[in-house]
Each structure stands twice: as structure tokens, then as C-alpha cells.
Design a protein around this motif. Structure first.
Motif: not given
Length: 486
Positions: A79-89, A184-188, A23-29
Motif C-alpha cells: 500500500m505505502f511503499g515496500k522500501r519505506r515499510v522495510l526500513l521501519v520494520s 542492513g538498514i544503512l545498505a537498504v 536485501l540479503l543483509l536485511a533478510v539475513l539479520s
């Protein structure tokens, strides 16, 4: 900090520490990409042989889509899942970054930056994942560190591009950023488990259109006010449009089933005061991110400034990034013990001290470094407290929605504060030159100090005592921020 955990009866894949790092990698990016282009703007303007107005859209397009995506995708994640939407984002964010790296025209680069803005959803989604899956006693510290990553990336993004552009080229800003995003994508994907909480419903497209229109109109007016003229028909019209669309949005959201944003949620005292405080803090604090490097680059021959290079000017922001990182865990522990109202008030007061140092001692390099370090403590406390106050005040199914709006409020405040500060600095020049007068910087820093004083009053107006009695050891807390952090 060890974060191996089970929450809500479900383990976090790969262990809590691995999930938190992802999560830190995702938000840092994302936070890095907000400002990494700022030091490179002169090179970009020369590379594409374009005007100052056109090059400003490299920043504005990113800001506009980020603000809309933060509010919308935070709700979609609920609504649809935070992990799923995070990966799409993050995937869309990566595509925009790749397009920016291979851009051959200013138009393509502006479009690429607009696509990159979708990555802003990483913040509300990460907050929601932490609340859903981490042990209650560790939620405050985790949220605080994620919040601080926003400011750290913002500050570091002003420091590292100088050496990159000098040694390589501007394209490498995006190539290196893309590497962080892909990691970040791979880690999530590998370590973060899908959140168990859902807020079912359909996407409120009318709300999406109205909120997007209001936010875009407001931020466009703010970002282009200096160029078009604050009293021009276009700017005034955009402000009016923002107010009208916002009012219609509120009316529609109160009547529709499954609204994009629960208006009653925004009326809760804890949420409302947190959003107001975020708006004022953004207004007060964000001027430092841009004004300090500009002041440092001013030639000393005009009577102030240090004649620093782009790289040297960026170093003035390093103390802020360092103290911000170290301030967040203590802020989280204080909030867990006595409530997050106290650290939020302290954040504003510490910020006042930092800007007073800037205003009164900016003729000394060591004082500017010290001011940055002090301000970093305030920013770290503020980001930790705001996120935890919002997360602790809402149902787990509404975390993405609520934190998304809080981020938008901070962005709007920051955009307005940065533009007004820049206008103040540019309003007077040293006689016989085009260099801003020293008095402009002093006035802008004083304005930020006053704004943070007002933010302290807004924080004090929030519900609850300044110091709340901590829950007994081992007792279940009513919300995540009420448990002891360890």
C-alpha cells in the motif's frame, strides 16, 4: 551474478548488485535472530533464575509477533511503499535487539524478543522489491537466493552462538546481531529505490485484529501444548478460538472494501497449493533444525549420540547451510526453464532421502553430516520454488501480501512439526535416566520423511504440467518465473 539493472524504466540506486546485497543483509539479520538464542537458552535460564516455561517464551513471543507482522506489513508495504515499510520494520527490529542486549530480567527479554519479531516483514517486502525492480530474467535466481537466506540464517543461528557464549557472554549474541541489522538498514537506505507499484486503500483494522487473533491463538496453542497439556482446557480453547476467528476473518474479508488479504487471491490454484505445500514442508523439515543438535549432544554411554558440546553439535548443521546456498541458483534456473513445479516436487523427494538417512544411520557422524547436506539441497530447492511460484502467480501489487501469507504458513507448519517431533522424542526415555530413547528420534525422523512425501503429492496437485515448455529466447514471459535466468 551481476545484477546491474533497470526495471520498469527505473534504475536501482547504487546498481543492482548493491541493492541485492542490501536485501540479503536485511533478510539475513532477521533469519539469524530466529535461532541464535536457542543454544543460549540454558545460560539464559541460569542467568535469570527462571523456569523452563518462562524461558520458552523467549522463543514463543518472537514467533507470535513475527507471524502477525509478516502478514500485516507485507500488505502495508504493497500500500505505502515496500522500501519505506522495510526500513521501519528493520528499525523496530534493531530497537528490540538493543533492548534484548541490555535486558536485566526475563520479562524485559521476552518483551524485547516480541519487538524483534517485527523484522519478519523483511521477507515479503524483499520479494516485492525484487519483482518490482529487477530484470525479469534475473528475478527467479534473486528470489531463490533471498529465500535460501531464510534457511541458511536459521541453520547458522544454531552454530555460531556456542563459541560466542563460551568466549564472551549471551549478551553478545544480540550485540553482534545488532551490527548486522544496522548494516542492513544503512545498505537498504543507500542502495534500494522505492518500488513504483502501489495497491492503494486503507488498512483493514478489523482484518488485522481477526487475523492476528487467529494466528496468535493457533501458535500459542502449538507452542504451549506440551507444557499445558494437549487436551487441557486452555490449549483446546485456543485451537477453537483460532478456528472461529479464522472463519470470521474470511467472512469479513469477503465483504469489506480494501481487505487485508484478498480471499479470492488465496483461492487461485497456484497460490493455494503453494501455501498448502509450504505448511507441510514446514511441518516436515523444521524438526531437523532442533532434533539433530539434541541427538548429537546425547552422551554416547546411553547407546547412541556423540556426546557433542553445544558448539560441536551446531557443526552438524553446517552442511545443510552450505548445500542450501549452492542449491538455490540451480533450482531457480531449472524453474525458469521448465516451471517451478518440478523443482518443488524434487525438493520434497530429496528431503525424504535426507530424513531416511537420519532415521536409518544416525549412529554414524559421517552419515548425519551427509543427511544434513542432502536435506539442505531439498530446503534450498523448496524455498526457491515456493517463493517463485507465489510471486509468479500474483499481480506485482499483491506480492507482499501473498508471500507474507506463504511465510506464515511455513512458520505455522514448522512450529507444529517441531512441537510434535519434540513430544515424540520426549515420550520415551532410556531406562533409569531422563535421556530420550533412541526410538523417539527414529520415529520423529520417519514422521518428517512421510510429511515430505505428502508435500510432494500436494505439489503435484498444483496447476500446470510437471515440465512446462520454456518460452522462446527473447520472448516476453507471462510472469517472472517464466523467463530464462542468467
Amino acid at each position: 551474478m551481476t545484477l546491474n539493472c533497470r526495471a520498469s524504466g527505473a534504475p536501482v540506486s547504487g546498481g543492482g548488485a548493491a541493492a541485492f546485497t542490501a536485501l540479503l543483509l536485511a533478510v539475513l539479520s532477521f533469519s539469524l535472530m530466529q535461532t541464535m538464542v536457542v543454544p543460549a537458552l540454558p545460560d539464559l535460564r541460569q542467568e535469570f533464575d527462571t523456569s523452563t516455561t518462562n524461558i520458552s517464551w523467549v522463543l514463543s513471543s518472537f514467533l507470535l509477533t513475527a507471524s502477525v507482522a509478516t502478514a500485516l506489513l507485507g500488505r502495508v508495504g504493497d500500500m505505502f511503499g515496500k522500501r519505506r515499510v522495510l526500513l521501519v520494520s528493520l528499525t523496530v527490529f534493531a530497537a528490540g535487539t538493543l533492548l534484548a542486549a541490555v535486558s536485566t530480567s526475563i520479562a524485559v527479554l521476552i518483551v524485547a524478543r516480541a519487538v524483534q519479531g517485527v523484522g519478519s516483514a523483511a521477507f515479503p517486502l524483499a520479494f516485492g522489491i525484487v519483482r518490482d525492480q529487477f530484470p525479469r530474467e534475473r528475478v527467479p535466481v534473486a528470489i531463490s537466493l533471498i529465500s535460501s537466506t531464510f534457511g541458511i540464517g536459521f541453520g547458522v543461528g544454531l552454530v555460531v552462538p556456542g563459541p560466542i557464549v563460551d568466549a564472551l557472554s549471551w549478551e553478545w549474541i544480540f550485540w553482534l546481531g545488532l551490527i548486522v541489522i544496522v548494516l542492513g538498514i544503512l545498505a537498504v537506505a543507500a542502495f534500494v529505490k522505492e518500488s513504483p507499484h502501489r495497491s492503494p486503500g486503507r488498512i483493514d483494522w478489523a482484518g488485522v485484529f481477526l487475523l492476528s487473533g487467529a494466528v496468535v491463538a493457533l501458535l500459542l496453542a502449538i507452542s504451549e501444548g506440551k507444557t499445558w497439556g494437549w487436551s487441557s482446557f486452555r490449549v483446546v480453547g485456543l485451537f477453537v478460538a483460532a478456528v472461529v476467528l479464522g472463519a470470521v476473518f474470511v467472512v469479513v474479508e469477503r465483504r469489506v472494501r480494501g481487505p487485508l488479504i484478498d480471499i479470492d487471491l488465496l483461492r487461485r490454484p497456484a497460490v493455494a497449493t503453494s501455501h498448502l505445500t509450504a505448511l507441510i514442508i514446514g511441518f516436515g523439515m523444521y524438526g531437523a533444525f532442533t532434533l539433530v543438535p539434541l541427538l548429537a549432544q546425547t552422551p554416547s554411554e546411553v547407546g547412541y549420540g556423540f556426546g557433542a558440546s553445544v558448539t560441536e553439535a551446531g557443526l552438524f548443521m553446517v552442511p545443510m547451510a552450505v548445500t542450501m546456498l549452492f542449491a538455490s541458483p540451480p533450482a531457480a534456473r531449472m524453474g525458469a526453464a521448465v516451471g517451478f513445479k518440478l523443482p518443488l516436487v524434487l525438493a520434497c523427494l530429496v528431503g525424504v532421502v535426507g530424513f531416511v538417512v537420519y532415521a536409518t544411520a544416525h549412529d554414524s557422524e559421517w552419515a548425519m553430516y551427509a543427511g544434513s547436506g542432502v536435506l539442505g539441497i531439498g530446503v534450498g530447492f523448496a524455498f526457491a520454488a515456493l517463493a517463485n511460484l507465489v510471486v509468479g502467480a500474483v499481480d506485482p501489487r499483491q506480492v507482499g501480501e501473498a508471500t507474507g501469507i506463504n511465510t506464515v504458513m511455513r512458520t505455522i507448519g514448522g512450529s507444529l512439526g517441531a512441537q510434535i517431533a519434540a513430544s515424540i522424542v520426549a515420550s520415551q526415555t532410556v531406562p533409569g535416566t531422563t535421556v530420550p530413547a533412541e526410538s523417539g528420534y527414529t520415529t520423529a525422523f520417519v514422521m518428517s520423511a512421510v510429511a515430505l512425501g505428502v508435500a510432494a503429492l500436494a505439489a503435484l496437485a498444483g496447476p500446470g504440467a510437471l515440465r512446462e515448455k520454456a518460452a522462446p529466447s527473447g520472448a516476453a514471459a507471462p510472469r517472472p518465473s517464466g523467463s530464462a535466468a542468467r
